[in-house]
Design an enzyme around this catalytic site. Structure first.
Site, PDB file in Angstrom:
ATOM      1  N   GLU A   1     -10.198  12.204   7.368  1.00 43.07           N
ATOM      2  CA  GLU A   1      -9.897  13.513   6.771  1.00 43.07           C
ATOM      3  C   GLU A   1     -11.181  14.308   6.553  1.00 43.07           C
ATOM      4  OE1 GLU A   1      -7.529  11.372   3.544  1.00 43.07           O
ATOM      5  OE2 GLU A   1      -7.025  13.483   3.255  1.00 43.07           O
TER       6      GLU A   1
ATOM      7  N   GLU B   1     -10.560   3.765   3.229  1.00 45.40           N
ATOM      8  CA  GLU B   1      -9.628   4.516   2.386  1.00 45.40           C
ATOM      9  C   GLU B   1      -9.961   4.183   0.941  1.00 45.40           C
ATOM     10  OE1 GLU B   1      -5.506   3.959   3.691  1.00 45.40           O
ATOM     11  OE2 GLU B   1      -5.875   5.470   5.253  1.00 45.40           O
TER      12      GLU B   1
ATOM     13  N   LYS C   1      -4.992  -2.307   9.863  1.00 44.23           N
ATOM     14  CA  LYS C   1      -5.292  -2.468   8.437  1.00 44.23           C
ATOM     15  C   LYS C   1      -5.517  -3.926   8.039  1.00 44.23           C
ATOM     16  CE  LYS C   1      -3.915   1.824   7.114  1.00 44.23           C
ATOM     17  NZ  LYS C   1      -4.598   2.696   6.150  1.00 44.23           N
TER      18      LYS C   1
ATOM     19  N   ARG D   1      -8.627   3.371  12.954  1.00 43.89           N
ATOM     20  CA  ARG D   1      -7.703   4.463  13.271  1.00 43.89           C
ATOM     21  C   ARG D   1      -7.189   4.419  14.703  1.00 43.89           C
ATOM     22  NH1 ARG D   1      -6.188   5.674   8.276  1.00 43.89           N
ATOM     23  NH2 ARG D   1      -7.978   6.219   6.982  1.00 43.89           N
TER      24      ARG D   1
ATOM     25  N   ASP E   1      -9.306   0.197   1.543  1.00 47.72           N
ATOM     26  CA  ASP E   1      -8.354  -0.242   2.567  1.00 47.72           C
ATOM     27  C   ASP E   1      -8.929   0.133   3.935  1.00 47.72           C
ATOM     28  OD1 ASP E   1      -5.974  -1.129   3.707  1.00 47.72           O
ATOM     29  OD2 ASP E   1      -5.076   0.866   3.609  1.00 47.72           O
TER      30      ASP E   1
ATOM     31  N   HIS F   1      -3.664  13.796   1.068  1.00 53.29           N
ATOM     32  CA  HIS F   1      -3.936  12.818   2.127  1.00 53.29           C
ATOM     33  C   HIS F   1      -2.785  12.745   3.123  1.00 53.29           C
ATOM     34  CE1 HIS F   1      -5.103   9.100   4.145  1.00 53.29           C
ATOM     35  NE2 HIS F   1      -3.948   8.565   3.819  1.00 53.29           N
TER      36      HIS F   1
ATOM     37  N   ASP G   1       0.852  -1.186   0.000  1.00 55.60           N
ATOM     38  CA  ASP G   1       0.000   0.000   0.000  1.00 55.60           C
ATOM     39  C   ASP G   1       0.893   1.241   0.000  1.00 55.60           C
ATOM     40  OD1 ASP G   1      -2.405   1.326   0.004  1.00 55.60           O
ATOM     41  OD2 ASP G   1      -2.604   1.323   2.183  1.00 55.60           O
TER      42      ASP G   1
ATOM     43  N   GLN H   1      -4.618   1.691  14.834  1.00 58.86           N
ATOM     44  CA  GLN H   1      -3.464   2.148  14.052  1.00 58.86           C
ATOM     45  C   GLN H   1      -2.612   3.189  14.792  1.00 58.86           C
ATOM     46  OE1 GLN H   1      -4.668   3.951  10.328  1.00 58.86           O
ATOM     47  NE2 GLN H   1      -2.587   4.542   9.779  1.00 58.86           N
TER      48      GLN H   1
ATOM     49  N   GLU I   1      -9.051   3.966  -2.709  1.00 57.95           N
ATOM     50  CA  GLU I   1      -7.774   3.877  -3.425  1.00 57.95           C
ATOM     51  C   GLU I   1      -7.985   3.188  -4.769  1.00 57.95           C
ATOM     52  OE1 GLU I   1      -4.672   2.122  -1.074  1.00 57.95           O
ATOM     53  OE2 GLU I   1      -5.421   2.968   0.815  1.00 57.95           O
TER      54      GLU I   1
ATOM     55  N   THR J   1      -9.112  -5.934   3.370  1.00 55.19           N
ATOM     56  CA  THR J   1      -8.942  -4.961   2.290  1.00 55.19           C
ATOM     57  C   THR J   1      -9.831  -5.434   1.145  1.00 55.19           C
ATOM     58  OG1 THR J   1      -6.626  -4.672   2.939  1.00 55.19           O
ATOM     59  CG2 THR J   1      -7.266  -3.833   0.764  1.00 55.19           C
TER      60      THR J   1
END
Lengths: 394, 394
Positions: free
Chosen positions: A338, A179, A233, A217, A213, A113, A106, A220, A181, A237
């Site tokens: 975000e 996420e 994570k 948080r 993904d 970001h 990844d 993490q 992606e 996925t």
């Protein structure tokens, strides 16, 4: 024989032709290509056993020349009559993980970001680390937990420690996030000790998928120093079921943003592989963000060159993802951390103020790009629903 | 029929019986077991096709009960007469990577190593991160570049930036290092959403190998923030060719060091899986370190429980390594960066002052443990030689 009809404005016209793995009741998973709202059974239609397999890997391993030839064969086939029994409505098939995943990497290639997360995770430091504009920062993820769109996501448990707490506690993640992606699938592997140059990208990479993904948080932020994200994570996925061939993305190819400082020679492209892909994130059916892939600082060709410059080998089925796609505007951010600025600025979803994911929430990420026929082509979507934590392991 | 003789004091007696994959001229790789200085061809000796495969994965997938039964069968077999043609001198066979690697995870479970690296990489901060004593810190590595002992290691190229330099430069690593570790091979996978408890470790893990996690320290120190090590590690990871079954390690099982603070419930073991393994590192034939595995803070059972507590699935062939094994004494450090304190305190090797690896250097890491028959059992060795950088990619 059957004649395929492609609805006007379909995102799956003859300039797309993405590959997937599908099954029908009583028959084993096999390779198909999507045309309009139909799936064409390639083993049956082309009489080639490489498509009778449950993954794209054996076909991808045949290499770029073969990918081009088969694309021409398919174009010819679906423009005429297709053998009976080789065509299924897409709604009548089950879609599977289209390739056997080798290594999963990844990246972190959106400047917007990376700067946003830097501000949120390390408020007292510069938003970008000193290395960020010199190399595409990336890390390895868990290949064994890559799942296909539609797979439910069980809320992960783990150690969480909020800034004010003295010690970590164990329990379900309270800050479950997404996420948005794009992911790139290696088709032709490379040997240990043989770096792949930027300009060999299209020779090696078979196609692209949408990636979610999923990210816990709170897990993490406690675990990630100093060796990077791990359990925050690795629980799941998700990828979209259709692999759009790189051969279909010629009209989407654009410049990357200006790269300053100029990258080292191994990261320079003769012609950049930026991609003009429009993504959209739906939260419980409501669109909350439109991440623009064209804003990504590093191209997927640069990612592959970087990933192998130390001599690391690659294999068919290796998947590498771009990292969260975020643009400069708030409505272009590809992660909820975000979009809601760490949970402090909720967004409205169906009339509710929302921050992170609740049990029962469903997220769908879709993407489209310009096609070579003047219209647009689609990547389909990657969709997943959050199930409550099982409590196992507590 | 052949009668096997086991030399007195052999590290490969009947209480060891490690599995590997070997080939002889003109015959395909297949599973063998090492007894004394011989390799027994299991497909031929036991007449079971699961051993006629080029990896241990199909056998490992059969599960713990079967591993126990086969171990008994082999014990009986090699105590009597073995069919002609099923026995080869170990020096006459080629040894291969014994299992197909799924996901590769590297932990960081030695307090001495983590503290030493903290002091070297982050001299102005506390040596251990706040999370270190609460969870076994780990990250994913590259499964596709795991190679068997004896494979040459090409010096990796990459971006390096020394503290005094304004910008990174590209070139061969100048600080190529080793990490002496033990690795654990998952035999029976677990489903997504189903954490494996500490006490299920022996049911799931098939055996152990020695690991050399080659590390380019200059590449690593520039790239690793904020997402962890990537190209500084992913060029190659070497493993020993013999997988010592966990069933052979009962006499090696010891307590882990006192864990304070007390770990969260999911990390508590009914009986600890510390391992009394003595490792030795030879640099160009000279022993430079004797890392003691019994000093490791976190046990491999705790690593597995942690790795899956978020619901991540595992597969047969998943490999997780302990991280560098370092003891409290200088002569017990398992990486040259620690042994030479960042290159500032060279060690004598065959009369020369040495810090990091030069082209042509060879490193061999061996390990032994108490066996259940009163003597010792061996893991064999993991050996690798450094070749010059190819310059490709520059």
């Amino acid at each position: 024989m059957t004649t395929l009809t492609i609805p006007d404005g379909s995102l799956f016209g003859l300039d797309n032709l993405p590959y997937g793995v599908f099954s029908t009741p009583g028959a084993a998973p096999r390779v198909g290509v999507r045309v309009g709202d139909s799936v064409v059974d390639l083993a049956r239609a082309l009489g080639d056993d490489v498509f009778a397999r449950p993954t794209l890997n054996p076909f991808m391993e045949q290499g770029h020349r073969r990918w081009t030839a088969v694309r021409e064969q398919i174009t010819e086939l679906v423009s005429g009559d297709v053998p009976d029994g080789a065509v299924h409505p897409v709604g009548a098939v089950t879609l599977h993980l289209p390739f056997r995943v080798g290594d999963y990497v990844d990246f972190y290639a959106s400047e917007h970001h990376a700067a946003n997360l830097g501000r949120l995770f390390r408020p007292d430091a510069a938003p970008l680390m000193p290395n960020w504009k010199h190399l595409p920062v990336g890390y390895h993820g868990r290949g064994g937990t890559v799942v296909v769109s539609g797979t439910d996501i069980v809320r992960p448990c783990g150690q969480r420690k909020a800034p004010g707490e003295a010690a970590p506690t164990f329990g379900p993640s309270r800050r479950l996030d997404i996420e948005a992606e794009m992911g790139f699938v290696v088709g032709t592997g490379s040997e240990q000790g043989s770096p792949v140059s930027c300009d060999d990208f299209a020779e090696r990479v078979f196609g692209a998928v949408i990636v979610n993904d999923w990210s816990a948080r709170d897990i993490q932020s406690w675990e990630y120093v100093p060796l990077g994200p791990f359990l925050g994570k690795s629980f799941a996925t998700s990828v979209s079921p259709w692999v759009v061939p790189l051969l279909a993305l010629e009209a989407a190819r654009v410049d990357t943003p200006v790269q300053d400082p100029r990258p080292l020679p191994y990261l320079r492209e003769s012609r950049a592989w930026g991609l003009d892909v429009d993504m959209a994130v739906e939260w419980n059916g409501q669109e909350v963000s439109r991440p623009p892939y064209r804003e990504m600082y590093w191209s997927p060709a640069q990612m592959l060159a970087h990933m192998t410059v130390n001599g690391a080998s690659t294999r068919a089925g290796d998947l590498y993802a771009s990292g969260t796609v975020s643009g400069p505007e708030k409505g272009q951010r590809g992660a909820f951390i975000e979009l809601t600025w760490g949970g402090g600025e909720p967004v409205g979803v169906n009339g509710e103020e929302r921050t992170f994911l609740r049990d029962g929430d469903e997220v769908a990420i879709s993407a489209t790009a310009p096609g070579t026929a003047g219209g647009r082509i689609g990547f389909g979507e990657v969709r997943g629903r959050v199930l409550p934590a099982t409590g196992a392991g507590e």
